[in-house]
Motif scaffolding. Structure first.
Motif, PDB file in Angstrom:
ATOM      1  N   PRO A  17      14.132  31.408 -33.029  1.00 40.74           N
ATOM      2  CA  PRO A  17      13.813  31.414 -34.522  1.00 40.74           C
ATOM      3  C   PRO A  17      13.218  32.685 -35.326  1.00 40.74           C
ATOM      4  CG  PRO A  17      13.269  29.331 -33.492  1.00 40.74           C
ATOM      5  CD  PRO A  17      13.444  30.405 -32.405  1.00 40.74           C
ATOM      6  N   ASN A  18      12.434  33.494 -34.401  1.00 38.46           N
ATOM      7  CA  ASN A  18      11.778  34.652 -34.927  1.00 38.46           C
ATOM      8  C   ASN A  18      12.758  35.918 -35.184  1.00 38.46           C
ATOM      9  OD1 ASN A  18       9.440  33.129 -35.336  1.00 38.46           O
ATOM     10  ND2 ASN A  18       8.878  33.609 -33.111  1.00 38.46           N
ATOM     11  N   ALA A  19      14.192  35.812 -34.534  1.00 36.73           N
ATOM     12  CA  ALA A  19      14.852  36.807 -34.284  1.00 36.73           C
ATOM     13  C   ALA A  19      15.202  37.705 -35.833  1.00 36.73           C
ATOM     14  CB  ALA A  19      16.191  36.473 -33.878  1.00 36.73           C
ATOM     15  N   ASN A  20      15.206  38.726 -35.718  1.00 35.78           N
ATOM     16  CA  ASN A  20      15.461  39.472 -37.000  1.00 35.78           C
ATOM     17  C   ASN A  20      16.973  39.517 -37.525  1.00 35.78           C
ATOM     18  OD1 ASN A  20      16.637  41.726 -35.590  1.00 35.78           O
ATOM     19  ND2 ASN A  20      14.738  42.694 -35.441  1.00 35.78           N
ATOM     20  N   SER A  21      17.266  40.041 -38.445  1.00 39.97           N
ATOM     21  CA  SER A  21      18.724  39.982 -39.072  1.00 39.97           C
ATOM     22  C   SER A  21      19.576  40.807 -38.128  1.00 39.97           C
ATOM     23  CB  SER A  21      19.027  40.379 -40.255  1.00 39.97           C
ATOM     24  OG  SER A  21      18.477  41.581 -40.651  1.00 39.97           O
ATOM     25  N   ASP A  22      19.188  42.022 -37.750  1.00 40.27           N
ATOM     26  CA  ASP A  22      20.010  42.860 -36.601  1.00 40.27           C
ATOM     27  C   ASP A  22      20.336  41.804 -35.179  1.00 40.27           C
ATOM     28  OD1 ASP A  22      20.033  44.698 -38.363  1.00 40.27           O
ATOM     29  OD2 ASP A  22      18.165  45.855 -37.537  1.00 40.27           O
ATOM     30  N   THR A  23      19.334  41.315 -34.919  1.00 36.78           N
ATOM     31  CA  THR A  23      19.490  40.335 -33.587  1.00 36.78           C
ATOM     32  C   THR A  23      20.485  39.472 -33.780  1.00 36.78           C
ATOM     33  OG1 THR A  23      17.311  40.953 -32.830  1.00 36.78           O
ATOM     34  CG2 THR A  23      18.372  39.152 -31.911  1.00 36.78           C
ATOM     35  N   VAL A  24      20.319  38.838 -35.091  1.00 33.24           N
ATOM     36  CA  VAL A  24      21.464  37.544 -35.283  1.00 33.24           C
ATOM     37  C   VAL A  24      22.712  38.096 -35.433  1.00 33.24           C
ATOM     38  CG1 VAL A  24      22.139  36.158 -37.419  1.00 33.24           C
ATOM     39  CG2 VAL A  24      19.729  36.244 -36.676  1.00 33.24           C
ATOM     40  N   ASP A  25      23.019  39.482 -35.933  1.00 36.11           N
ATOM     41  CA  ASP A  25      24.155  40.110 -36.080  1.00 36.11           C
ATOM     42  C   ASP A  25      24.788  40.446 -34.867  1.00 36.11           C
ATOM     43  OD1 ASP A  25      24.458  39.672 -38.854  1.00 36.11           O
ATOM     44  OD2 ASP A  25      23.641  41.605 -39.312  1.00 36.11           O
ATOM     45  N   ARG A  26      23.765  41.336 -33.850  1.00 31.71           N
ATOM     46  CA  ARG A  26      24.083  41.662 -32.633  1.00 31.71           C
ATOM     47  C   ARG A  26      24.796  40.453 -31.703  1.00 31.71           C
ATOM     48  NH1 ARG A  26      19.902  43.532 -30.890  1.00 31.71           N
ATOM     49  NH2 ARG A  26      19.370  41.950 -29.475  1.00 31.71           N
ATOM     50  N   VAL A  27      23.890  39.323 -31.730  1.00 28.65           N
ATOM     51  CA  VAL A  27      24.195  38.348 -30.671  1.00 28.65           C
ATOM     52  C   VAL A  27      25.424  37.503 -31.391  1.00 28.65           C
ATOM     53  CG1 VAL A  27      23.359  35.904 -29.989  1.00 28.65           C
ATOM     54  CG2 VAL A  27      21.894  37.988 -29.868  1.00 28.65           C
ATOM     55  N   PHE A  28      25.817  37.373 -32.770  1.00 29.02           N
ATOM     56  CA  PHE A  28      26.771  36.857 -33.225  1.00 29.02           C
ATOM     57  C   PHE A  28      28.199  37.628 -32.740  1.00 29.02           C
ATOM     58  CE2 PHE A  28      30.122  37.342 -36.440  1.00 29.02           C
ATOM     59  CZ  PHE A  28      30.856  36.121 -36.353  1.00 29.02           C
ATOM     60  N   ARG A  29      28.116  38.893 -32.927  1.00 31.93           N
ATOM     61  CA  ARG A  29      29.326  39.710 -32.504  1.00 31.93           C
ATOM     62  C   ARG A  29      29.495  39.483 -30.891  1.00 31.93           C
ATOM     63  NH1 ARG A  29      26.596  43.380 -35.593  1.00 31.93           N
ATOM     64  NH2 ARG A  29      25.984  44.813 -33.894  1.00 31.93           N
ATOM     65  N   TYR A  30      28.666  39.461 -30.091  1.00 30.09           N
ATOM     66  CA  TYR A  30      28.660  39.301 -28.573  1.00 30.09           C
ATOM     67  C   TYR A  30      29.103  37.993 -28.382  1.00 30.09           C
ATOM     68  CZ  TYR A  30      27.479  38.356 -23.749  1.00 30.09           C
ATOM     69  OH  TYR A  30      27.628  37.624 -22.355  1.00 30.09           O
ATOM     70  N   LEU A  31      28.773  36.797 -28.865  1.00 30.11           N
ATOM     71  CA  LEU A  31      29.262  35.474 -28.597  1.00 30.11           C
ATOM     72  C   LEU A  31      30.828  35.295 -29.302  1.00 30.11           C
ATOM     73  CD1 LEU A  31      26.087  33.362 -29.307  1.00 30.11           C
ATOM     74  CD2 LEU A  31      27.070  33.858 -26.999  1.00 30.11           C
ATOM     75  N   ALA A  32      30.861  35.756 -30.484  1.00 25.07           N
ATOM     76  CA  ALA A  32      32.073  35.728 -31.181  1.00 25.07           C
ATOM     77  C   ALA A  32      33.054  36.227 -30.273  1.00 25.07           C
ATOM     78  CB  ALA A  32      32.134  36.228 -32.774  1.00 25.07           C
ATOM     79  N   GLN A  33      33.080  37.487 -29.613  1.00 27.92           N
ATOM     80  CA  GLN A  33      33.891  37.806 -28.926  1.00 27.92           C
ATOM     81  C   GLN A  33      34.206  37.246 -27.517  1.00 27.92           C
ATOM     82  OE1 GLN A  33      32.749  41.957 -27.673  1.00 27.92           O
ATOM     83  NE2 GLN A  33      34.644  42.393 -26.585  1.00 27.92           N
ATOM     84  N   ARG A  34      33.164  36.673 -27.028  1.00 25.89           N
ATOM     85  CA  ARG A  34      33.302  35.900 -25.680  1.00 25.89           C
ATOM     86  C   ARG A  34      34.255  34.624 -26.052  1.00 25.89           C
ATOM     87  NH1 ARG A  34      30.056  35.273 -20.857  1.00 25.89           N
ATOM     88  NH2 ARG A  34      29.787  37.361 -21.272  1.00 25.89           N
ATOM     89  N   TYR A  35      33.798  33.913 -27.081  1.00 21.34           N
ATOM     90  CA  TYR A  35      34.214  32.685 -27.478  1.00 21.34           C
ATOM     91  C   TYR A  35      35.567  32.574 -28.419  1.00 21.34           C
ATOM     92  CZ  TYR A  35      30.264  30.819 -24.968  1.00 21.34           C
ATOM     93  OH  TYR A  35      29.379  30.527 -23.929  1.00 21.34           O
ATOM     94  N   HIS A  36      35.914  33.738 -28.965  1.00 20.51           N
ATOM     95  CA  HIS A  36      37.200  33.615 -29.739  1.00 20.51           C
ATOM     96  C   HIS A  36      38.518  32.978 -29.126  1.00 20.51           C
ATOM     97  CE1 HIS A  36      40.498  35.139 -32.246  1.00 20.51           C
ATOM     98  NE2 HIS A  36      39.226  35.480 -32.997  1.00 20.51           N
ATOM     99  N   PRO A  37      38.770  32.122 -29.780  1.00 25.33           N
ATOM    100  CA  PRO A  37      40.008  31.205 -29.111  1.00 25.33           C
ATOM    101  C   PRO A  37      41.079  32.071 -28.592  1.00 25.33           C
ATOM    102  CG  PRO A  37      39.385  30.495 -31.370  1.00 25.33           C
ATOM    103  CD  PRO A  37      38.685  31.971 -31.024  1.00 25.33           C
ATOM    104  N   ASP A  38      41.295  33.385 -28.911  1.00 25.45           N
ATOM    105  CA  ASP A  38      42.445  34.125 -28.437  1.00 25.45           C
ATOM    106  C   ASP A  38      42.090  34.588 -26.919  1.00 25.45           C
ATOM    107  OD1 ASP A  38      43.906  33.529 -30.594  1.00 25.45           O
ATOM    108  OD2 ASP A  38      43.417  35.366 -31.649  1.00 25.45           O
ATOM    109  N   ILE A  39      40.841  34.552 -26.546  1.00 27.12           N
ATOM    110  CA  ILE A  39      40.565  35.028 -25.249  1.00 27.12           C
ATOM    111  C   ILE A  39      41.038  34.031 -24.262  1.00 27.12           C
ATOM    112  CG2 ILE A  39      38.655  35.637 -23.944  1.00 27.12           C
ATOM    113  CD1 ILE A  39      39.037  37.720 -26.214  1.00 27.12           C
TER     114      ILE A  39
END
Length: 187
Positions: A17-39
């Motif tokens: 919950p203490n993650a900064n906005s850069d961390t939120v964006d970076r982790v989002f990109r990583y997880l979105a790429q991993r779990y994208h329905p086309d993968i």
């Protein structure tokens, strides 16, 4: 928001919950790429939708502030033991954490053969894996003979662990090449 409807966006994005906005964006990109329905291998429509919703809420300072109010109420009243709150994908997530730990220990040994170990606190910090889960992963990797405890108490990768780490790296490169060729990288 009813307690049964509450979604822990920090848990969904696997961040503090203490993650900064850069961390939120970076982790989002990583997880979105991993779990994208086309993968093909790791795609998961439900998980992807949750990740997108969590990112939309947490990247905006105003919506995050509103969410944090509800989050604090939820954590205070409805939090359950971390072992119980894990999603059904825990074995998959466990393998990702274990690969990360092996990778960290691999790099440490490769860079400094005379001092190849890392302590639990350093592994916790570098891997982002909380202590209560880290202990399980270290136990497992040690039992499998992939890591060992040095005389100074630090953890170090074994030759078998190096082989396992190299196999994981080969799989990751193959998946990345496949993903890149299909144009699905969401960087």
């Amino acid at each position: 928001m009813e307690p049964s409807e509450f979604k822990d966006y920090y848990e969904i994005l696997e961040i503090s919950p203490n993650a900064n906005s850069d961390t939120v964006d970076r982790v989002f990109r990583y997880l979105a790429q991993r779990y994208h329905p086309d993968i093909q291998d790791t795609g998961n429509q439900h998980r992807f939708v949750e990740i997108v919703k969590a990112h939309e809420t947490l990247r905006n300072p105003e919506s995050r502030a509103q969410y944090d109010i509800e989050y604090k109420k939820y954590v205070g009243r409805y939090a359950i033991a971390p072992e119980v709150s894990r999603e059904p994908e825990a074995p998959y997530e466990d393998s990702v954490i274990q690969e990360k730990l092996l990778s960290l220990l691999y790099v440490k040994r490769r860079r400094n053969m005379n001092n190849p170990g890392l302590g639990n606190l350093e592994l916790e910090r570098l891997s982002g894996c909380p202590r209560e889960f880290l202990e399980f992963h270290l136990w497992y990797l040690k039992e499998k003979g992939l890591i060992s405890r040095l005389d100074n108490g630090l953890m170090s990768i074994t030759a078998t662990g190096v082989d396992q780490s190299n196999q994981g790296a080969k799989r990751s490169r193959a998946a990345k090449f496949l993903t890149d060729s299909r144009g699905l990288v969401m960087a």
